[in-house]
Design a protein around this motif. Structure first.
Motif, PDB file in Angstrom:
ATOM      1  N   ASN A 116       0.878  -1.751  -0.272  1.00 18.25           N
ATOM      2  CA  ASN A 116       0.044  -0.075   0.076  1.00 18.25           C
ATOM      3  C   ASN A 116       1.001   0.984   0.202  1.00 18.25           C
ATOM      4  OD1 ASN A 116       0.759   0.530   2.774  1.00 18.25           O
ATOM      5  ND2 ASN A 116      -0.605  -1.153   3.487  1.00 18.25           N
ATOM      6  N   GLY A 117       1.772   1.554  -0.454  1.00 21.94           N
ATOM      7  CA  GLY A 117       2.712   2.155  -0.485  1.00 21.94           C
ATOM      8  C   GLY A 117       3.887   2.772   1.344  1.00 21.94           C
ATOM      9  N   GLY A 118       3.765   1.727   2.220  1.00 14.68           N
ATOM     10  CA  GLY A 118       3.988   2.535   3.364  1.00 14.68           C
ATOM     11  C   GLY A 118       4.438   4.206   3.877  1.00 14.68           C
ATOM     12  N   PRO A 119       5.232   4.210   4.637  1.00 14.55           N
ATOM     13  CA  PRO A 119       4.813   5.874   5.042  1.00 14.55           C
ATOM     14  C   PRO A 119       5.603   6.888   3.941  1.00 14.55           C
ATOM     15  CG  PRO A 119       6.383   4.716   5.869  1.00 14.55           C
ATOM     16  CD  PRO A 119       5.831   3.201   4.829  1.00 14.55           C
ATOM     17  N   PHE A 120       6.199   5.835   2.913  1.00 16.94           N
ATOM     18  CA  PHE A 120       6.823   6.333   1.315  1.00 16.94           C
ATOM     19  C   PHE A 120       5.357   7.138   0.842  1.00 16.94           C
ATOM     20  CE2 PHE A 120       9.430   3.151   2.351  1.00 16.94           C
ATOM     21  CZ  PHE A 120      10.225   4.323   2.560  1.00 16.94           C
ATOM     22  N   LEU A 121       4.193   7.038   1.155  1.00 19.42           N
ATOM     23  CA  LEU A 121       3.157   8.151   0.313  1.00 19.42           C
ATOM     24  C   LEU A 121       2.082   8.900   0.346  1.00 19.42           C
ATOM     25  CD1 LEU A 121       1.312   4.994  -1.935  1.00 19.42           C
ATOM     26  CD2 LEU A 121       2.903   6.692  -3.318  1.00 19.42           C
ATOM     27  N   PRO A 122       2.278  10.034   0.643  1.00 18.15           N
ATOM     28  CA  PRO A 122       2.665  10.536  -0.813  1.00 18.15           C
ATOM     29  C   PRO A 122       3.949  11.334  -0.631  1.00 18.15           C
ATOM     30  CG  PRO A 122       1.076  11.716   0.090  1.00 18.15           C
ATOM     31  CD  PRO A 122       1.564  11.504   0.528  1.00 18.15           C
ATOM     32  N   SER A 123       4.407  10.570  -2.769  1.00 20.92           N
ATOM     33  CA  SER A 123       6.085  11.753  -2.512  1.00 20.92           C
ATOM     34  C   SER A 123       5.920  12.153  -4.054  1.00 20.92           C
ATOM     35  CB  SER A 123       6.710  11.235  -1.927  1.00 20.92           C
ATOM     36  OG  SER A 123       8.104  10.885  -2.040  1.00 20.92           O
ATOM     37  N   TYR A 124       6.386  13.467  -4.167  1.00 18.08           N
ATOM     38  CA  TYR A 124       6.459  13.184  -5.493  1.00 18.08           C
ATOM     39  C   TYR A 124       7.610  12.721  -6.395  1.00 18.08           C
ATOM     40  CZ  TYR A 124      11.644  14.815  -4.309  1.00 18.08           C
ATOM     41  OH  TYR A 124      12.686  14.994  -4.103  1.00 18.08           O
ATOM     42  N   ALA A 125       8.863  12.228  -5.761  1.00 17.91           N
ATOM     43  CA  ALA A 125       9.143  10.313  -6.711  1.00 17.91           C
ATOM     44  C   ALA A 125       8.947   8.997  -6.020  1.00 17.91           C
ATOM     45  CB  ALA A 125      10.564  10.667  -5.484  1.00 17.91           C
ATOM     46  N   ILE A 126       7.191   9.379  -5.805  1.00 16.32           N
ATOM     47  CA  ILE A 126       6.613   7.660  -5.990  1.00 16.32           C
ATOM     48  C   ILE A 126       6.321   8.165  -6.725  1.00 16.32           C
ATOM     49  CG2 ILE A 126       6.010   5.864  -4.714  1.00 16.32           C
ATOM     50  CD1 ILE A 126       8.431   6.493  -3.604  1.00 16.32           C
ATOM     51  N   GLU A 127       6.055   6.237  -8.307  1.00 17.35           N
ATOM     52  CA  GLU A 127       5.092   6.166  -8.962  1.00 17.35           C
ATOM     53  C   GLU A 127       3.847   5.602  -7.992  1.00 17.35           C
ATOM     54  OE1 GLU A 127       3.731   7.125 -12.445  1.00 17.35           O
ATOM     55  OE2 GLU A 127       5.769   7.982 -12.152  1.00 17.35           O
ATOM     56  N   GLY A 128       4.032   4.948  -6.889  1.00 19.59           N
ATOM     57  CA  GLY A 128       2.912   3.998  -6.396  1.00 19.59           C
ATOM     58  C   GLY A 128       3.543   2.629  -6.045  1.00 19.59           C
ATOM     59  N   ALA A 129       2.229   2.401  -5.560  1.00 20.45           N
ATOM     60  CA  ALA A 129       2.658   0.561  -4.956  1.00 20.45           C
ATOM     61  C   ALA A 129       3.155  -0.311  -5.606  1.00 20.45           C
ATOM     62  CB  ALA A 129       1.891   0.355  -3.701  1.00 20.45           C
ATOM     63  N   PRO A 130       3.927  -1.337  -5.975  1.00 24.16           N
ATOM     64  CA  PRO A 130       3.622  -1.926  -6.791  1.00 24.16           C
ATOM     65  C   PRO A 130       2.193  -2.640  -7.434  1.00 24.16           C
ATOM     66  CG  PRO A 130       5.796  -2.502  -5.672  1.00 24.16           C
ATOM     67  CD  PRO A 130       4.438  -1.817  -4.978  1.00 24.16           C
ATOM     68  N   SER A 131       1.692  -3.172  -6.131  1.00 19.95           N
ATOM     69  CA  SER A 131      -0.231  -3.724  -6.319  1.00 19.95           C
ATOM     70  C   SER A 131      -0.846  -2.669  -6.476  1.00 19.95           C
ATOM     71  CB  SER A 131      -0.421  -3.659  -4.783  1.00 19.95           C
ATOM     72  OG  SER A 131      -0.551  -3.191  -3.759  1.00 19.95           O
ATOM     73  N   GLU A 132      -0.406  -1.765  -6.733  1.00 24.27           N
ATOM     74  CA  GLU A 132      -1.312  -0.507  -8.008  1.00 24.27           C
ATOM     75  C   GLU A 132      -1.412  -1.009  -8.812  1.00 24.27           C
ATOM     76  OE1 GLU A 132      -0.349   3.217  -5.906  1.00 24.27           O
ATOM     77  OE2 GLU A 132      -2.026   2.860  -4.082  1.00 24.27           O
ATOM     78  N   LEU A 133       0.160  -1.120  -9.884  1.00 24.40           N
ATOM     79  CA  LEU A 133       0.515  -0.984 -11.018  1.00 24.40           C
ATOM     80  C   LEU A 133       0.193  -2.096 -11.292  1.00 24.40           C
ATOM     81  CD1 LEU A 133       3.766   1.121 -10.535  1.00 24.40           C
ATOM     82  CD2 LEU A 133       1.295   1.796 -10.887  1.00 24.40           C
ATOM     83  N   LEU A 134       0.562  -3.849 -10.620  1.00 23.63           N
ATOM     84  CA  LEU A 134       0.289  -5.063 -11.372  1.00 23.63           C
ATOM     85  C   LEU A 134      -0.347  -6.056 -10.923  1.00 23.63           C
ATOM     86  CD1 LEU A 134       3.914  -5.616 -12.928  1.00 23.63           C
ATOM     87  CD2 LEU A 134       1.945  -4.821 -14.150  1.00 23.63           C
ATOM     88  N   PRO A 135      -1.570  -6.741 -10.745  1.00 25.61           N
ATOM     89  CA  PRO A 135      -2.003  -8.012 -10.604  1.00 25.61           C
ATOM     90  C   PRO A 135      -0.284  -8.763  -9.511  1.00 25.61           C
ATOM     91  CG  PRO A 135      -2.096  -8.260 -12.282  1.00 25.61           C
ATOM     92  CD  PRO A 135      -1.632  -7.058 -12.144  1.00 25.61           C
ATOM     93  N   ILE A 136      -0.987  -8.682  -7.940  1.00 25.45           N
ATOM     94  CA  ILE A 136       0.117  -9.375  -7.309  1.00 25.45           C
ATOM     95  C   ILE A 136      -0.830 -10.438  -7.199  1.00 25.45           C
ATOM     96  CG2 ILE A 136       1.084  -8.812  -5.444  1.00 25.45           C
ATOM     97  CD1 ILE A 136       2.635  -7.057  -6.928  1.00 25.45           C
ATOM     98  N   ASP A 137      -0.119 -11.700  -6.465  1.00 26.94           N
ATOM     99  CA  ASP A 137      -0.657 -13.043  -6.800  1.00 26.94           C
ATOM    100  C   ASP A 137      -0.828 -13.378  -5.099  1.00 26.94           C
ATOM    101  OD1 ASP A 137      -0.725 -13.736  -9.072  1.00 26.94           O
ATOM    102  OD2 ASP A 137       1.103 -13.396  -9.611  1.00 26.94           O
ATOM    103  N   LEU A 138       0.090 -12.827  -4.348  1.00 24.83           N
ATOM    104  CA  LEU A 138       0.362 -12.686  -3.151  1.00 24.83           C
ATOM    105  C   LEU A 138       1.397 -11.551  -2.210  1.00 24.83           C
ATOM    106  CD1 LEU A 138       0.615 -15.052  -0.350  1.00 24.83           C
ATOM    107  CD2 LEU A 138       2.344 -15.589  -1.333  1.00 24.83           C
ATOM    108  N   MET A 139       0.564 -11.609  -1.434  1.00 27.26           N
ATOM    109  CA  MET A 139       0.731  -9.915  -0.446  1.00 27.26           C
ATOM    110  C   MET A 139       1.097 -10.411   1.138  1.00 27.26           C
ATOM    111  SD  MET A 139      -1.645  -7.490  -1.302  1.00 27.26           S
ATOM    112  CE  MET A 139      -2.079  -6.808  -2.606  1.00 27.26           C
ATOM    113  N   VAL A 140       2.321 -10.372   1.333  1.00 23.28           N
ATOM    114  CA  VAL A 140       3.131 -10.365   2.300  1.00 23.28           C
ATOM    115  C   VAL A 140       3.054  -9.420   3.774  1.00 23.28           C
ATOM    116  CG1 VAL A 140       4.140 -11.762   4.736  1.00 23.28           C
ATOM    117  CG2 VAL A 140       3.552 -12.510   1.751  1.00 23.28           C
ATOM    118  N   PRO A 141       1.868  -8.876   4.383  1.00 26.86           N
ATOM    119  CA  PRO A 141       2.189  -7.638   5.740  1.00 26.86           C
ATOM    120  C   PRO A 141       3.410  -7.750   6.034  1.00 26.86           C
ATOM    121  CG  PRO A 141       0.351  -8.896   6.054  1.00 26.86           C
ATOM    122  CD  PRO A 141       1.000  -9.296   4.902  1.00 26.86           C
ATOM    123  N   GLY A 142       3.085  -6.430   6.522  1.00 25.84           N
ATOM    124  CA  GLY A 142       4.657  -6.207   7.576  1.00 25.84           C
ATOM    125  C   GLY A 142       5.417  -5.211   7.523  1.00 25.84           C
TER     126      GLY A 142
END
Length: 160
Positions: A116-142
């Motif tokens: 979900n981007g963690g503490p880095f969003l929003p930032s001018y240097a960030i395109e987004g979280a990988p899960s926002e850009l592509l379909p992810i098969d497995l997510m390991v939170p933490g």
């Protein structure tokens, strides 16, 4: 988001949570036969997740005993471990690495930043979280996830 994360850490005393896949996990044909080779792709992290991934392959946890190994080339990989948020400078290498990985491939987001981007969003240097850009098969939170959570998720995905 960050305030909530800090409040949760102070309240519980834990930085990471137990693994709970955010999407339905199905064993991939690439993961179900023989050994599994993964390519690690850091697209802009703080290196916390990288330390925990490295610990998974240490003598303490020994992830390779389950037939899961790291590979240097995405062309030899069955899946991609993605850590961090996608920075603007890493957007092109991110898509090139995913495109170079042969199908069927599994995309695995490790850590809150990749989910979900963690503490880095929003930032001018960030395109987004990988899960926002592509379909992810497995997510390991933490932040970062515990090595046991990473291993449990990979074993669940591989069926081993």
């Amino acid at each position: 988001m960050l305030k909530e994360l800090i409040r949760r850490i102070i309240h519980t005393g834990r930085v990471s949570e137990a693994v709970t896949p955010q999407v339905k996990v199905q064993t991939s044909p690439a993961f179900s036969s023989g050994s599994v080779h993964l390519r690690h792709l850091d697209v802009g992290s703080c290196n916390g997740c990288e330390i925990e991934i490295g610990a998974c392959f240490s003598p303490v946890y020994d992830l390779e005993r389950f037939g899961i190994a790291m590979t240097a080339s995405p062309r030899h990989a069955d899946g991609v471990l993605i850590t961090g948020v996608v920075t603007k400078n890493m957007l092109r290498p991110f898509h090139q690495t995913i495109a170079a990985t042969p199908a069927p491939k599994q995309l695995i987001a490790i850590g809150d930043c990749a989910i979900n981007g963690g503490p880095f969003l929003p930032s001018y240097a960030i395109e987004g979280a990988p899960s926002e850009l592509l379909p992810i098969d497995l997510m390991v939170p933490g932040c970062p996830p515990d090595p046991t959570a990473i291993i449990e998720a990979l074993r669940r995905l591989s069926g081993k």
